[in-house]
Design a protein around this motif. Structure first.
Motif, PDB file in Angstrom:
ATOM      1  N   HIS A  90      26.437 -55.454 111.325  1.00  0.00           N
ATOM      2  CA  HIS A  90      25.084 -55.226 111.841  1.00  0.00           C
ATOM      3  C   HIS A  90      24.158 -54.707 110.733  1.00  0.00           C
ATOM      4  N   LYS A 115      23.314 -57.514 108.298  1.00  0.00           N
ATOM      5  CA  LYS A 115      22.288 -58.425 108.818  1.00  0.00           C
ATOM      6  C   LYS A 115      20.898 -57.789 108.750  1.00  0.00           C
ATOM      7  N   GLU A 116      20.821 -56.481 108.981  1.00  0.00           N
ATOM      8  CA  GLU A 116      19.539 -55.783 108.850  1.00  0.00           C
ATOM      9  C   GLU A 116      19.022 -55.855 107.412  1.00  0.00           C
TER      10      GLU A 116
END
Length: 157
Positions: free
Chosen positions: A68, A71-72
């Motif tokens: 996560h 991806k940020e």
């Protein structure tokens, strides 16, 4: 073996690295059929370094990262990596400054993530920071501005 890899990357940047896409129509009208990026000049290297430092990514953040968070970071910094590549595509003062944002958007939509990261990593790792640091260390060791033992200091009148 690592020295050979560094030398290879250094040579690639001197000759220019082809990006695996056709140039945009406007560039093809002026005779650029394929896009290349080169070792940036000192001024453009400073622009690239400024963009890299504005990203604010430290080595500690990258070490322990979840999917996560990765991806940020990808979402947040892909455009900046494209700008870094776009600056290295042009030589001089005016063209990199004028065209880097437009070309970065075009690159973002025409390169995949792996190609963007390869090019950005090559530019950031081989951009010349090592040469700058070696020269700075050499000058510091030489102490150019202080008189040596055999030199006489001028008399003040």
């Amino acid at each position: 073996m690592q020295e050979m890899e560094l030398l290879t990357a250094d040579t690639l940047l001197e000759k220019g690295v082809l990006l695996p896409i056709k140039a945009p129509l406007i560039f093809r009208l002026f005779g650029m059929k394929q896009l290349k990026f080169y070792r940036p000049s000192a001024g453009n290297q400073l622009r690239i370094d400024s963009l890299y430092l504005k990203m604010g990514i430290s080595d500690d953040e990258i070490g322990e990262i979840s999917l996560h968070q990765a991806k940020e970071l990808e979402l947040k910094h892909t455009y900046t990596h494209c700008r870094i590549i776009a600056i290295a595509m042009f030589k001089g003062i005016l063209f990199p400054w004028l065209l880097n944002r437009i070309v970065a958007v075009w690159l973002k939509w025409n390169l995949n993530q792996k190609q963007i990261m390869y090019a950005a990593e090559l530019l950031l790792a081989m951009g010349g920071t090592a040469n700058f640091m070696n020269t700075t260390r050499l000058i510091r060791e030489m102490k150019i501005t202080t008189p040596g033992l055999g030199q006489k200091t001028p008399k003040k009148s």
